[in-house]
Design an enzyme around this catalytic site. Structure first.
Site, PDB file in Angstrom:
ATOM      1  N   ARG A  29       0.831  -1.183   0.000  1.00 36.34           N
ATOM      2  CA  ARG A  29       0.000   0.000   0.000  1.00 36.34           C
ATOM      3  C   ARG A  29       0.873   1.242   0.000  1.00 36.34           C
ATOM      4  O   ARG A  29       2.049   1.173   0.267  1.00 36.34           O
ATOM      5  CB  ARG A  29      -0.932  -0.011   1.204  1.00 36.34           C
ATOM      6  N   THR A  30       0.224   2.356  -0.308  1.00 36.56           N
ATOM      7  CA  THR A  30       0.962   3.609  -0.400  1.00 36.56           C
ATOM      8  C   THR A  30       1.446   4.046   0.970  1.00 36.56           C
ATOM      9  O   THR A  30       0.675   4.064   1.927  1.00 36.56           O
ATOM     10  CB  THR A  30       0.051   4.717  -0.948  1.00 36.56           C
ATOM     11  N   LEU A  31       2.696   4.361   1.061  1.00 36.29           N
ATOM     12  CA  LEU A  31       3.236   4.853   2.326  1.00 36.29           C
ATOM     13  C   LEU A  31       3.649   6.310   2.214  1.00 36.29           C
ATOM     14  O   LEU A  31       3.319   7.126   3.055  1.00 36.29           O
ATOM     15  CB  LEU A  31       4.445   4.009   2.738  1.00 36.29           C
TER      16      LEU A  31
END
Lengths: 252, 283
Positions: A29-31
């Site tokens: 997922r986007t961090l």
């Protein structure tokens, strides 16, 4: 997210957060954002809506990409400008492309207007946020349909609203005060451009991720026009900038 | 139509290229109590005859609000109609949630037709036994559609379904060309007149009919009994005055059961802005 206690050498306890981003299953997922665009400014004017953004894509503190088009038209009635992660913006454009395609396939005289696109984007952004995998963008959606002007914003956590003038990122702090003071309902196109350029100039001077290469896009009932890239005239001849080391002898 | 060896399954064709189960489903619509719909450029009116099972029971609900801008009137198996209304409401509200704007009527009607078509092509299902008059308003204007159990749908200026609907159709056929210019009240009056035609002499009162309107600036809603009765009274007064208007009462006609008209239905979906001349109206 699990927390690991790490005992530092000097006895201080540091707590690290272990991200379950890449777990045994391999989900991601986007961090953090990597290649980002800076502010977008938008406002309504007499005949429609006008958006402006620079063409920079920063890679951290490096001004890496200088021809990134951050304003695109969506269907017949809308313009979308984005700041934040450029790859997420491209993903959003893919979603919208499919949306508009299916809308056109009905071929029945109905079409998605800016309000509908804005709401759709809000749902997408909010749903991604709820999964802790946001699309790291602040979006400006402007458009005209049947004479009705529309201008709205959606953030990466799904916050959305409509207004007469909007801005993302640094624009919120530097451009909006100017717009609040000088925006009027009946600005002509030339006046609107001048006002926008005033804001863009301030951003160019003060936002370190801004570059001097802009596109201005307008949308009216007749259609969309996105300008060719152009630069603003800047002035650096202030007396305080002459002899920069005048007041401080030596290397420090 | 008579019983034959090809009518057991909805997935069995007859040698003449017909699906009898689908046609039988459309018979169910023809047996239901009448419903009429009329539209102008700014308004759509639906009116139904409400049969009560007995004097002791309440009247059957045949008109359903689907959304602020869409409503339906049904004829046939009202239970099927209720289920479909729930489906339509769901589609509308989902669209409103994602897009913050009303679902265009034509798109809703297509989804309904597709749902009905599925039931004509699965051996473990049966076609819906209900015809729906869908009245709605969207940015392309006022619309009246008829969805039938076969999965076909058509757009109409005015239409009537259910038992003795031919009388109403005949009445409207004479006047539909003027409907676009009608005011809202003229439309309501003509709707009630059309309903009156289907009653074949029975007295028209507001207790046995339902009237609903949707229009520009007017969300879909049913008219209350008092208003309906006032319109009925004004119709009656006009009738007593103009005895020549007795010519308006069309003689009763048996529903045309000619099956070859039904064959036209089996064709793929047609979307037409139709006046009554597309009268395989015995759909």
């Amino acid at each position: 997210m699990e927390r690991l206690a790490i005992h530092h050498a000097n006895g201080m306890e540091m707590v690290a957060v272990k991200d379950s981003a890449i777990s045994e299953n391999g989900t991601e997922r986007t961090l953090y954002p990597y290649v980002t665009g800076t502010s977008v400014i938008g406002m309504k004017y007499k005949d429609g809506v006008i958006l402006a953004a620079d063409m920079g894509g920063s890679y951290g503190s490096t001004l890496r990409y200088k021809s990134v088009e951050r304003i695109k038209h969506i269907g017949k009635h809308s313009l979308l400008g984005a700041s934040g992660e450029i790859s997420d913006f491209q993903e959003i454009l893919r979603y919208l492309d499919e949306l508009i395609l299916y809308d056109n396939m009905w071929d029945d005289g109905n079409s998605l207007g800016p309000k509908e696109v804005h709401n759709y984007l809000t749902r997408v952004m909010y749903n991604r946020r709820n999964k802790f995998n946001p699309l790291w963008n602040s979006l400006v959606l402007g458009g005209v349909k049947n004479g009705q002007k529309y201008l709205g914003m959606v953030g990466m956590i799904g916050t959305h609203f409509e207004d007469n003038h909007v801005a993302t990122g640094f624009g919120n702090h530097l451009a909006r005060p100017i717009l609040r003071a000088e925006w009027r309902e009946d600005l002509s196109f030339e006046e609107a451009v001048k006002l926008l350029e005033k804001c863009l100039l301030v951003l160019l001077y003060r936002d370190r991720s801004a570059i001097n290469k802009f596109q201005i896009a307008k949308i009216t009932d007749e259609g969309v026009t996105i300008s060719q890239p152009y630069a603003l005239k800047t002035y650096w001849g202030f007396s305080a900038f002459q002899n920069p080391s005048k007041g401080a002898e030596g290397s420090w | 139509m008579f019983r034959n060896q090809y009518d057991t399954d909805v997935t069995t064709w007859s040698p003449a290229g017909r699906l009898f189960q689908v046609e039988y489903a459309m018979e169910a619509v023809k047996q239901g109590a009448a419903a009429v719909g009329l539209r102008s450029t700014s308004h759509v009116v639906l009116a139904t005859v409400n049969k009560a099972a007995s004097d002791l029971s309440s009247h059957q609900r045949k008109v359903f609000k689907i959304d602020d801008h869409i409503g339906v009137a049904i004829a046939g198996l009202t239970a099927d109609g209720r289920v479909l209304s729930r489906y339509l409401r769901n589609e509308c509200i989902n669209h409103s949630f994602v897009y913050e704007s009303p679902l265009p009527v034509s798109r809703l009607v297509v989804r309904l037709a597709d749902k009905a078509q599925v039931c004509t092509q699965r051996s473990w299902k049966r076609p819906f036994g209900v015809g729906l008059l869908v009245a709605g308003l969207d940015e392309t204007g006022a619309h009246l559609y008829y969805n039938c159990p076969s999965g076909n749908y058509f757009e109409y200026q005015a239409f009537a379904i259910g038992s003795r609907s031919q009388a109403a159709k005949t009445f409207m056929e004479r006047r539909f060309e003027a409907f676009n210019g009608y005011s809202r009240d003229e439309l309501i009056k003509d709707a009630l007149f059309a309903i009156k035609e289907t009653l074949q002499g029975e007295k028209l009162t507001s207790s046995i009919c339902t009237v609903a309107v949707v229009g520009i600036g007017e969300p879909f809603h049913m008219l209350d009994q008092k208003t309906i009765q006032e319109v009925i009274d004004s119709i009656d007064i006009k009738e007593d005055d103009a005895s020549a208007a007795a010519a308006d009462q069309a003689p009763m006609q048996e529903e045309d059961k000619s099956s070859e008209a039904a064959a036209a239905d089996q064709a793929s979906m047609q979307e037409e802005d139709k006046s009554s001349e597309a009268a395989p109206m015995d759909i």
